[in-house]
Enzyme design. Structure first.
Site, short mmCIF file in Angstrom:
data_model
loop_
_atom_site.label_atom_id
_atom_site.label_comp_id
_atom_site.label_asym_id
_atom_site.label_seq_id
_atom_site.Cartn_x
_atom_site.Cartn_y
_atom_site.Cartn_z
CE LYS A 21 53.10 38.84 54.37
NZ LYS A 21 53.81 39.77 55.20
CG HIS A 47 50.53 36.54 51.00
ND1 HIS A 47 51.87 36.51 51.36
CD2 HIS A 47 50.36 37.61 50.20
CE1 HIS A 47 52.49 37.52 50.76
NE2 HIS A 47 51.60 38.21 50.06
CB SER A 88 52.08 34.57 48.53
OG SER A 88 51.74 33.59 49.49
N GLY A 90 53.58 31.05 50.54
CA GLY A 90 52.62 29.95 50.57
C GLY A 90 51.84 29.74 49.28
#
Length: 119
Positions: A21, A47, A88, A90
């Site tokens: 990531k 992340h 990601s 989030g």
């Protein structure tokens, strides 16, 4: 002072090999211009792990950061290739074109590609 601290922040810090990531962060100092940086490491389960650790490190130098998004990097040093892709959950998808430009400056002899597809 903040401008000096900002100038010392490496633009790219990623693992030397593997798929992991990454986040694209905008770093700021008080009254100083900003700088966009890339952080990618295999130890990060999320992340947010990358963002939080980097934010803590920067805060010690009087700097702050915001996450502009994330994705994944496939770094294959034996082939001199990095592929930027994904997103990601989030933070949303980083601007992979910006990330690619940052990586090209750090790895000028690599083939660096990106795609919005994949996770």
């Amino acid at each position: 002072m903040a401008g000096t601290a900002l100038s010392r922040v490496p633009v790219v810090q990623i693992d030397g090999d593997g798929v992991f990531k990454y986040v694209l962060l905008r770093v700021r100092g008080a009254g100083a211009p900003h700088k966009d940086v890339v952080r990618g490491h295999g130890w990060a389960e999320y992340h947010a792990d990358l963002f939080e650790r980097t934010a803590e490190e920067l805060a010690r130098h009087g700097l702050s950061c915001e996450c502009l998004g994330g994705g994944r990097l496939a770094h294959r040093p034996e082939e001199r290739k990095i592929h930027v892709y994904g997103y990601s959950v989030g933070f949303g998808r980083a601007d992979h074109a910006v990330t690619t430009e940052k990586l090209k400056a750090e790895y000028p002899d690599y083939e660096i590609t990106w795609a919005d597809e994949g996770y």
